[in-house]
Scaffold this active site. Structure first.
Site, PDB file in Angstrom:
ATOM      1  N   SER A   1       6.101  15.884  45.583  1.00  0.00           N
ATOM      2  CA  SER A   1       5.573  16.473  44.356  1.00  0.00           C
ATOM      3  C   SER A   1       6.439  16.126  43.150  1.00  0.00           C
ATOM      4  O   SER A   1       5.967  16.177  42.016  1.00  0.00           O
ATOM      5  CB  SER A   1       5.459  17.991  44.509  1.00  0.00           C
ATOM      6  OG  SER A   1       6.700  18.553  44.898  1.00  0.00           O
TER       7      SER A   1
ATOM      8  N   ASP B   1      23.528  26.195  55.979  1.00  0.00           N
ATOM      9  CA  ASP B   1      22.221  26.035  55.354  1.00  0.00           C
ATOM     10  C   ASP B   1      21.130  25.768  56.387  1.00  0.00           C
ATOM     11  O   ASP B   1      20.048  26.351  56.338  1.00  0.00           O
ATOM     12  CB  ASP B   1      22.264  24.891  54.338  1.00  0.00           C
ATOM     13  CG  ASP B   1      23.186  25.189  53.175  1.00  0.00           C
ATOM     14  OD1 ASP B   1      23.637  26.344  53.041  1.00  0.00           O
ATOM     15  OD2 ASP B   1      23.478  24.252  52.404  1.00  0.00           O
TER      16      ASP B   1
END
Length: 383
Positions: free
Chosen positions: A70, A170
């Protein structure tokens, strides 16, 4: 935005680009680390929370590898066996290479990526994309990876392939997160337990983007390794820098040059702050948690030298305006600040902090809130 919007965005992008429908889809969250910064690769505990904002990866089998995102809507044909391009596609290529090692990669695929996790804001957009990609592409290959395998593939893609020498916090929170909780992750042993995380966390984006491949993070990690090696000449049992007892810190600091002493002081005191944060959060004491956040930020600013003036301004303003506390989150050198405020006053505090920031920098920081969300999941393809 919600996770549904990132799946819809990725699916729409796929259809527009490849004139067909994807066959596999998954999403993974970004994360905000409540406290425990730069302790993960030093063997200490961390306390991250998964964001409601997510990254979605959709794909279908193909004879070659083609990626689109995107933020870069031009389709890119990629050779996964050639040198990396120093682009966002490297993260997907890293995942493919690691999946190939365990026989869990398709032979080729057309891949579309969309995200509502801010890029460069210290909210782990890179782990979100690698975890989501690992889940999607392994599904396309007919495999179901265990949570441990997902963490390993995503972490190795980022560390060994792309070259960012961080820890595994993470990837771990992106895989293991549960809604409504923070995750206490003991990076030395891999032990995990959830801690209730009520209410909302406010995020202020500083507008200063960080790039972890730029060298600062790797330099700090090298300094921590040098400090550990020096301290092991006296404390031979030390496996990680975070293992140093708080009571031994003064003697340790006396052995080290100034820069290594300050890095060590941050890691050891931050480890203690994580332990204290778990206790106060378990008791529902958000005011005391806020004080720990501010102490952690001051340590990042003075000892780890990973803050920036914009983050320092937000933290100081938040405290002055009545927040429980705030601190820089993520590796640093830009990124985002998290803030906790009394529920009945949070909008008032947010508006006041934004006004203070605008007065100093001539712009208003992007600000949004999140509750603690869930980890990676395979998704249905929107119709």
């Amino acid at each position: 935005m919600t996770e549904i919007s990132s799946i819809a965005l990725a699916t729409d992008l796929y259809r527009q680009t490849f004139a067909g429908a994807p066959a596999a889809a998954a999403s993974a969250p970004g994360r905000v680390n409540l406290i425990g910064e730069h302790t993960d690769y030093n063997g200490g505990p961390v306390l991250p929370v998964a964001l409601e904002r997510r990254t979605s990866v959709v794909a279908a089998a193909s004879e070659r590898w083609t990626f689109v995102s995107s933020v870069d809507p031009a389709p890119a044909d990629v050779e996964v066996d050639t040198p990396l391009q120093h682009a966002w596609t490297d993260y997907i290529v890293g995942v493919i290479r690691e999946l190939q090692k365990i026989g869990a990669a398709p032979g080729g695929a057309s891949v579309a990526v969309a995200s509502t996790v801010p890029i460069g804001a210290g909210l782990s957009s890179s782990a979100a994309i690698t975890v989501a990609a690992a889940e999607t592409l392994s599904a396309l290959a007919g495999c179901r990876l265990s949570p441990a395998q997902l963490v390993d593939v995503a972490a190795r893609a980022e560390h060994e392939q792309v070259g960012v020498r961080g820890g595994r916090m993470d990837q771990t929170i992106a895989v293991h997160a549960r809604a409504g909780t923070a995750l206490l992750f003991e990076t030395d042993t891999g032990a995990m337990r959830t801690v209730p995380m009520p209410g909302r966390i406010w995020i202020f984006e500083t507008g200063i983007s960080h790039k972890l491949t730029g060298g600062e993070l790797n330099a700090r990690r090298a300094e921590c390794e040098a400090a550990l090696a020096a301290l092991q000449t006296r404390w031979r049992h030390l496996t990680f820098l975070a293992d140093l007892p708080l009571g031994d810190l003064p003697d340790a600091l006396a052995m080290l040059p100034d820069n290594l002493a300050r890095r060590t002081r941050h890691v050891v005191t931050e480890t203690a702050r994580v332990r204290a944060a778990v206790d106060v959060l378990s008791a529902g004491n958000l005011a005391e948690l806020g004080r720990l956040l501010v102490a952690g930020h001051n340590s990042l600013r003075a000892d780890y030298e990973s803050s920036c003036p914009e983050a320092d301004t937000i933290v100081a303003s938040a405290v002055a305006r009545g927040a429980y506390g705030a601190r820089l989150t993520g590796a640093g050198w830009g990124g985002a600040v998290l803030m906790l405020a009394p529920a009945e006053r949070e909008h008032e505090v947010v508006d006041a902090v934004a006004e203070d920031f605008n007065e100093r920098y001539g712009r208003t920081p992007l600000t949004w809130a999140t509750a603690a969300a869930a980890g990676v999941q395979r998704e249905s393809i929107p119709q």
